[in-house]
Enzyme design. Structure first.
Site, PDB file in Angstrom:
ATOM      1  CG  HIS A  66      -0.316   0.280   2.506  1.00 21.25           C
ATOM      2  ND1 HIS A  66       0.515  -0.624   3.114  1.00 21.25           N
ATOM      3  CD2 HIS A  66      -0.332   1.356   3.312  1.00 21.25           C
ATOM      4  CE1 HIS A  66       0.966  -0.107   4.251  1.00 21.25           C
ATOM      5  NE2 HIS A  66       0.469   1.087   4.387  1.00 21.25           N
ATOM      6  CE  LYS A  71      14.116   0.018   5.538  1.00 22.94           C
ATOM      7  NZ  LYS A  71      14.877  -1.243   5.721  1.00 22.94           N
ATOM      8  CE  LYS A  95       8.134  -3.760  13.859  1.00 21.70           C
ATOM      9  NZ  LYS A  95       9.431  -4.459  14.035  1.00 21.70           N
ATOM     10  CE  LYS A 107      11.843  -9.369  10.192  1.00 20.88           C
ATOM     11  NZ  LYS A 107      11.630  -8.205  11.072  1.00 20.88           N
ATOM     12  CB  SER A 363      15.462   1.608   8.469  1.00 18.69           C
ATOM     13  OG  SER A 363      16.296   0.583   8.935  1.00 18.69           O
TER      14      SER A 363
END
Ligand code: GLU
Length: 472
Positions: A66, A71, A95, A107, A363
Site C-alpha cells: 500500500h 521494508k 509497525k 521480511k 532505517s
C-alpha cells in the site's frame, strides 16, 4: 491450556481480527490488509569451505504494497520458515503505519545458524541471496529495502549493497537498496542503537503517564525501576544501556546459555566484555547464576524486556510472570494465550509492533539520507552554531551576566547527524505511544494495548488504501 494451536502468522491474524472488530472497515478491505501480497520462497546452492555443496532455504515476503518500498529486516536463523517470515512481514506493515513511516511491510529469512558458517561462507550466502532478489525484482530503493534482524548486522548489509550496486551499474540511488549499513557504506549515525533507544523512549513515555502508572501501582518515571532484559544482542544490549543510563536498575539479563541476577544492577558493557572473554554471561562477578535462562522471565521486577525471539512467554509460563510492565523489544515474544493471561493479571504489555519500531524509523532516516545524497546536519550545523553564538553574545551583553562553560557548550552546539536522528526517533516514539493510548482510552472495551496498537495500524493502512482509490 495446550500451547501453540496456531503458527506465528496465525497468531498475528488472531490479534488482527481481535482489533478489526473495533474498526469500521469493510470486510473485504480488512482481508486485503491482512493478506501477504507476495511470497518468494527460494533454494540455491552454495559451495562451502570444505568443497561440499549445500542447498540454502531462504525467503522474502512482501506483506503489503500500500506504500512503496516494502521494508523489513532479514534474519539468519535455524528456525526460519515461511509462516514466520510472513508473520514478521505483516508486523512490519503495522509497525510502519503506527510510527508514520511510509513503507509497506516486508521480511526476509535465511534458514541457517550463522554460528556454524565461516565469514566467507556467510558472505557467499548473503551475496547469492541478494542476486536472487535482484533477478526477481524483489529488492531496490523503490521496491523492497531489507535491513538487519536476528542474526544479521552491518556486515551483511554491506555485502548486500555491494552486490546490488555491482548488478545495477549507474543506479544513482543504489545505496538506498538496504539500510543498517556501516556509516562508511552509506549508513546513518544512530542506526545501531535505534531499536534499543526506541524501546527506552516508548517505555519512558508510558512510565511518565500518571494514570497508567497509578493503575499498575507504580511511581511515575523510569528512575528507580527494576528491569529484566532477555537477550544481550544489539536490541537487548542497547535497551539495558539506556535504562541504566536513565536511572533504572537492570537486575537480571538472560542469554541462551543462562541468566544472571544482580540486585544492585548489571552494567551491560561489562557483561558483554565478560561474555566475550569467557564465552558465557554466567559467573559474572558479583552476580548469581540462575538455573535456566527462562527463570529470568519469572523474576520479581517492574519492567521485563524480552529482546530475543518469539513465543518465549506463552501459556505455560505467563502465569508466573511477576513484572508489571512487559516491553516487547523482540518481535512476537508473547503468544495470544500469554496475552490473555497477562491482561487478566493486569500486566501492561507494551506491544512489539510499535515498541521496537525504532529500528525501522531510523532505517527510514537512513533511506532518506541515501536518496538525498547528503549527511544530516551538513547544511545547518555551522549556521546554527554561528546564530547561537550571536544570540548568546547579545543576551550576555544586555544582561551583563555570563553563562557557565558547560551551558555555553550546550547552547552553541549545532546538530550533528546523530543528534537529529535521536531527536527524530524520540519524537516518533512519543507521538506513537500517545496515539495508541488515546485510542485505548477512547474505547475502554479494547482489552489491551496490543489491540489498541492494531486498531491504530488498521485505521492508517485502511485510510491509505482508501486514498489509493482501490476500494471506492
Ligand atoms: N528488523 C527490524 C525490525 O524488525 C528493522 C527493520 C528495518 O529497519 O527495516 O523492525
Amino acid at each position: 491450556m495446550s500451547e501453540q494451536h496456531y503458527n506465528f502468522f496465525e497468531s498475528v491474524e488472531k490479534s488482527f481480527d481481535k482489533a478489526a472488530k473495533f474498526t469500521g472497515w469493510d470486510k473485504g478491505l480488512l482481508e486485503q490488509i491482512k493478506a501477504c501480497n507476495s511470497i518468494y520462497s527460494m533454494r540455491f546452492p552454495v559451495k562451502m569451505d570444505d568443497g561440499r555443496i549445500e542447498v540454502i532455504e531462504a525467503y522474502r515476503v512482501q506483506h503489503s504494497q500500500h506504500k512503496s518500498p516494502c521494508k523489513g529486516g532479514i534474519r539468519f536463523s535455524d528456525e526460519v520458515n515461511q509462516e514466520e517470515v510472513m508473520a514478521l512481514a505483516a508486523l512490519m506493515t503495522y509497525k510502519c503505519a503506527i510510527v508514520n513511516v511510509p513503507f509497506g511491510g516486508g521480511k526476509g529469512g535465511i534458514k541457517i545458524n550463522p554460528r556454524k558458517y565461516s565469514a566467507y561462507e556467510l558472505e557467499k550466502i548473503t551475496r547469492r541471496y541478494t542476486s536472487e532478489l535482484v533477478k526477481k525484482n524483489f529488492i531496490g530503493p523503490g521496491i523492497d529495502v531489507p535491513a538487519p534482524d536476528y542474526g544479521t548486522g552491518e556486515r551483511e548489509m554491506a555485502w548486500i549493497v555491494d552486490t546490488y550496486a555491482s548488478l545495477k551499474p549507474g543506479e544513482i540511488d543504489a545505496a538506498g537498496c538496504v539500510t543498517g549499513k556501516p556509516v562508511s557504506q552509506g549508513g546513518v549515525r544512530g542506526r545501531k542503537e535505534a531499536t534499543g533507544l526506541g524501546v527506552f523512549f516508548g517505555i519512558r513515555e508510558v512510565c511518565n503517564m500518571e494514570d497508567v502508572m497509578a493503575k499498575l501501582g507504580l511511581k511515575t518515571g523510569v528512575e528507580g525501576k527494576k528491569v529484566v532484559v532477555q537477550g544481550l544482542g544489539n536490541v537487548g544490549y542497547h535497551s539495558a544501556k539506556f535504562f541504566r543510563e536513565h536511572g533504572a536498575t537492570v537486575v537480571a539479563i538472560a542469554e541462551y546459555e543462562g541468566a544472571i541476577y544482580k540486585e544492585d544492577g548489571i552494567n551491560e558493557e561489562e557483561l558483554f566484555q565478560h561474555r566475550k572473554q569467557t564465552g558465557s554471561i554466567l559467573n559474572f562477578p558479583g552476580a548469581k547464576n540462575l538455573a535456566k535462562n527462562t527463570d529470568a522471565l519469572e523474576l520479581a521486577c517492574d519492567i521485563l524486556i524480552p529482546a530475543a525471539l518469539e513465543n518465549v512467554i506463552n501459556g505455560e509460563n505467563a502465569g508466573k510472570v511477576q513484572a508489571k510492565i512487559i516491553g516487547e523489544a523482540a518481535n512476537g515474544p508473547l503468544t495470544p494465550e500469554a496475552d490473555e493471561i497477562l491482561a487478566k493479571k493486569g500486566v501492561l504489555v507494551v506491544p512489539d509492533m510499535y515498541l521496537n519500531a525504532g529500528g525501522v524509523t531510523v532505517s527510514y532516516f537512513e533511506w532518506l539520507k541515501n536518496l538525498s545524497h547528503v549527511r544530516y546536519g551538513r547544511m545547518e550545523k555551522r549556521f546554527t552554531e554561528n546564530m547561537n553564538t550571536h544570540i548568546l553574545a547579545q543576551i550576555e551583553d544586555l544582561s551583563g551576566k555570563k553563562v557557565t562553560d558547560a551551558e555555553r557548550k550546550f547552547i552553541l552546539h549545532g546538530p550533528e547527524e546523530v543528534d537529529l536522528v535521536h531527536s527524530g526517533l524520540e519524537e516518533t516514539m512519543i507521538t506513537a505511544t500517545r496515539e495508541i493510548m488515546e485510542i485505548w482510552k477512547a474505547n475502554p472495551s479494547i482489552p489491551d494495548m496490543r489491540t489498541a496498537a492494531y486498531v491504530c495500524a488498521i485505521n492508517k493502512v485502511g485510510t491509505s488504501y482508501g486514498e489509493l482509490g482501490i476500494f471506492p
